[in-house]
Structure formats: structure tokens, C-alpha cells
Design a protein around this motif. Structure first.
Motif, PDB file in Angstrom:
ATOM      1  N   TYR A  38       1.487   5.017   5.035  1.00  0.00           N
ATOM      2  CA  TYR A  38       0.674   5.143   3.756  1.00  0.00           C
ATOM      3  C   TYR A  38      -0.712   5.427   4.663  1.00  0.00           C
ATOM      4  O   TYR A  38      -2.437   5.959   4.143  1.00  0.00           O
ATOM      5  N   SER A  39      -0.498   6.138   6.131  1.00  0.00           N
ATOM      6  CA  SER A  39      -1.904   6.853   6.698  1.00  0.00           C
ATOM      7  C   SER A  39      -1.582   7.898   6.312  1.00  0.00           C
ATOM      8  O   SER A  39      -0.863   9.094   5.767  1.00  0.00           O
ATOM      9  N   VAL A  40      -3.309   8.669   6.064  1.00  0.00           N
ATOM     10  CA  VAL A  40      -3.165  10.353   5.469  1.00  0.00           C
ATOM     11  C   VAL A  40      -3.798  10.804   7.256  1.00  0.00           C
ATOM     12  O   VAL A  40      -5.487  11.775   7.301  1.00  0.00           O
ATOM     13  N   ILE A  82      -8.513   5.528   6.475  1.00  0.00           N
ATOM     14  CA  ILE A  82      -7.107   6.417   6.810  1.00  0.00           C
ATOM     15  C   ILE A  82      -6.648   6.704   8.232  1.00  0.00           C
ATOM     16  O   ILE A  82      -5.088   7.289   7.582  1.00  0.00           O
ATOM     17  N   SER A 122       1.313  -1.186  -0.064  1.00  0.00           N
ATOM     18  CA  SER A 122      -0.184  -0.113   0.128  1.00  0.00           C
ATOM     19  C   SER A 122       0.782   1.205  -0.042  1.00  0.00           C
ATOM     20  O   SER A 122       0.593   2.495  -0.097  1.00  0.00           O
ATOM     21  N   ASN A 166      -7.567   6.092  -0.468  1.00  0.00           N
ATOM     22  CA  ASN A 166      -6.678   6.652  -0.013  1.00  0.00           C
ATOM     23  C   ASN A 166      -6.261   6.361  -0.724  1.00  0.00           C
ATOM     24  O   ASN A 166      -4.897   7.795  -0.653  1.00  0.00           O
ATOM     25  N   PRO A 183     -12.080   6.220   2.351  1.00  0.00           N
ATOM     26  CA  PRO A 183     -10.852   5.696   2.524  1.00  0.00           C
ATOM     27  C   PRO A 183     -10.797   5.348   3.522  1.00  0.00           C
ATOM     28  O   PRO A 183     -10.757   5.600   5.248  1.00  0.00           O
ATOM     29  N   ARG A 236      -4.132  10.350  -1.560  1.00  0.00           N
ATOM     30  CA  ARG A 236      -2.854  10.730  -1.560  1.00  0.00           C
ATOM     31  C   ARG A 236      -1.919  11.273  -3.106  1.00  0.00           C
ATOM     32  O   ARG A 236      -0.825  11.965  -3.362  1.00  0.00           O
TER      33      ARG A 236
END
Length: 350
Positions: free
Chosen positions: A259-261, A184, A126, A158, A182, A162
Motif C-alpha cells: 500500500y505504498s504510494v 506515503i 491496509s 493513502n 497521507p 490509490r
């Protein structure tokens, strides 16, 4: 000029008020069978496409030109969820609706999705955002349109957020991004599947993931991607084993953070965007959305019902998200405001 649909407008009849039922139906075979033929129009005349992901990475996709007889409204790019594909029910349904509205539609497969396991030797994970952004740039260059809008679902949502963050610096003419349910905070989502969600969600995802990994191993028999014992582990255990074996991340947590938002990660998002989720989503906890720190051009819309990427309206199995996405894409094409319509009572910040 009609108001844009909002999450609060989705009021499904019983028993579709259940987030679990919404989630189970969203990707079920029965839903695909019950959907009207119009939900598969985007497949008719679709052109299979190979897309450059940079560094010799090859991704697959499908392009369908609109057939309204009018000028194209723009290019709509769709991202599927984890272990989905360009042929996932929700992608076909949304793509078909946008096609009828006059949009040219491109559906992109991520690496190792949609029977593309043989194209790239390294495994999907990811954090492979660079190749997705590179592919999005090539798609926009190959099919230049007055407007380019992007929508993604779950993990694809997600990736969409990005990609929107990176688009300006990459020179990609992206006008708008929309993310449905998404991911998160990946670490919170992983824990939720293991600890609080019913067992069958993890079983469903693990079955699909194991099948995908076996297909990858068959495509590259000279590589050893995993030990057979590792395949028997739970979601967290198998993820950690593959992260440590196949990536440069030193720990599972470092990978999940990659890949955290969550929190203020989207504070610099310059492109107008919308995040739609449901308070009863059993896969992605709503708390992570309520803690987001977003700029004014990003709309956060939390519906009471909808489950995970469901939002199914009734017996016809069509989704409220079709109207939701189409209306916002149309507003972008017409150069009308999208995110400024949000009510302050629907925004939750720390």
C-alpha cells in the motif's frame, strides 16, 4: 477570483506552532468538546447506509443531503484515518463545512471501523483497496452528481490516492482527490512511530488497535484472530503476526510495499489531486513527500506547521483544512484550475 489557500498561509499562534501539540489535539476529546455546534451539522439528518464492497463485503457509511435550497454543488466523499470512523472529529468538521457550502456528503467507514466489526469475517488491513474502490463506485452510482470529489486523512489519504489511481479504469466518475497527511511509505512511517516519534503516539494507536481486535474476536468467537501474547507486542510485531497469519503476503515488507504510494507510484495519477502535509508532522516523515515523483496535475503542498492532521487555528479548535478543502472542492465544482496554481519553489523532486 480569490487565490486558493496554501499550506504557507497557515500560521498558527504559539503554542500551536508545536507539531506534537497539533497532533495530540487533532483527535482529542477536548477538541470535540470545544468545537462549535456547527462542526457537527453533518450528523443531523444523516442516513445510515450499507455499501457493497464486492465479493460479499459490506461496508457502512452515512449520507447527508445538503439543505441550502440551491442545487447540489456535488458529492463529497470522506475517508477517515486508521482506527477512526465516520464520526471522527476531523471528518465531522470537514463534512459539516462542505454541507454548508452546498455539497452532499458521504462518509465511508473502512472494514472493521465504526462498530462494523460484525459485518465481515476477515480482518481489515491496509491493502484492501479493491473493496474501497468498489464501494466508491457504488456511492457514485447511487448519488450521481455533476461533480464527485474525494478527501481522505492519514491512512484515508493513502486510500484516497490509490482510489484515484484506479478510478478511471473502474469507470468511476471521480473529478478530484485530496489527501491530508497521507501515509506515503508505510515502512518508513512504521519505523518512525517506533524509533523517532515520542512513545505516546505508538501507545495511542496500539490501545485503539487492540480494542478493535478484541471487538472483532467478540463478533466472531469461532475464529482465532490472534494469540493473547501477540496483543502484547509492539506495532511492528503485531502487524507482522497478523500479516503472516491472515494474508497471502509472505513478509511484513511485502505487505507494507503493497500500500505504498512512495517515489513514482503516483506518476500515473490522471485525476487532479492535492497532497497537503506539514513539515512538523511527527507521525509521517516529510522526507517521503519530498521524494515523490508527481505528474503536473498533482499538487504537493508542504506547510511548515500543522502536525499530523491537525492544522488547528486557535482556541475554537477549528482547522485550517476546512477552508483548504472547501476552497479546492469549490474550484473543481466551478471548473476552475486547482493544481496549476502551485509554485515551483514548493515542489520538491529528486
Amino acid at each position: 477570483m480569490s487565490a486558493l489557500p496554501r499550506g504557507k498561509d497557515f500560521r498558527p499562534p504559539w503554542p500551536l506552532t508545536s507539531g506534537h501539540l497539533q497532533t495530540m489535539l487533532s483527535s482529542s476529546g477536548i477538541r470535540r468538546w470545544l468545537l462549535p455546534r456547527s462542526a457537527r451539522e453533518v450528523v443531523e439528518g444523516a442516513e445510515p447506509v450499507m455499501v457493497d464492497g464486492g465479493d460479499d463485503v459490506r461496508l457502512t457509511g452515512a449520507y447527508t443531503a445538503q439543505r441550502t435550497g440551491r442545487a447540489s454543488r456535488g458529492l463529497a466523499v470522506l475517508f477517515h484515518g486508521w482506527e477512526g470512523s465516520v464520526d471522527s472529529t476531523y471528518v465531522l468538521q470537514t463534512g459539516s463545512r462542505l454541507l454548508r457550502e452546498g455539497w452532499d456528503v458521504f462518509r465511508l467507514n473502512f472494514r472493521d471501523h465504526g462498530a462494523s466489526h460484525h459485518l465481515n469475517e476477515a480482518l481489515f488491513h491496509s491493502c484492501r483497496i479493491d473493496e474501497v474502490v468498489h464501494a466508491l463506485g457504488e456511492i457514485a452510482r447511487r448519488w450521481p452528481r455533476p461533480v464527485t470529489a474525494l478527501a481522505g486523512f492519514s491512512l484515508g489519504g493513502n486510500f484516497a490516492l490509490r482510489a484515484a489511481l484506479r478510478a478511471p479504469a473502474a469507470g468511476i466518475p471521480l473529478d478530484y482527490a485530496l489527501a491530508v497527511c497521507p501515509i506515503i511509505d508505510p515502512s518508513e512511517g512504521l519505523f518512525s512511530l517506533e524509533e523517532s516519534a515520542p512513545w505516546f503516539y505508538q501507545a495511542y494507536f496500539m490501545r485503539k488497535w487492540r480494542h478493535s481486535l478484541l471487538a472483532k474476536q467478540k463478533a466472531f468467537p469461532q475464529r482465532q484472530y490472534f494469540e493473547l501474547a501477540e496483543l502484547k507486542q509492539n506495532l511492528r510485531g503485531l502487524t507482522e503476526a497478523l500479516v503472516l497469519r491472515h494474508t497471502d503476503f509472505g513478509s511484513l515488507q511485502a505487505y507494507l510495499d503493497g500500500y505504498s504510494v512512495a517515489r513514482d507510484a503516483l506518476a500515473g495519477l490522471a485525476i487532479p489531486a492535492t497532497i497537503l502535509t506539514a513539515r512538523d508532522d511527527p507521525v509521517i516523515p516529510v522526507g517521503a513527500f519530498e521524494q515523490l515523483q508527481l505528474p503536473p496535475n498533482v499538487e504537493l503542498d508542504i506547510a511548515d506547521h500543522g502536525g499530523h492532521c491537525g492544522f488547528i487555528r486557535g482556541r475554537d479548535m477549528t482547522s485550517f483544512t476546512d477552508d483548504y478543502i472547501a476552497a479546492r472542492f469549490e474550484a473543481v465544482a466551478d471548473r476552475r484550475p486547482v493544481t496549476s496554481r502551485i509554485a515551483t519553489t514548493d515542489r520538491r523532486t529528486p
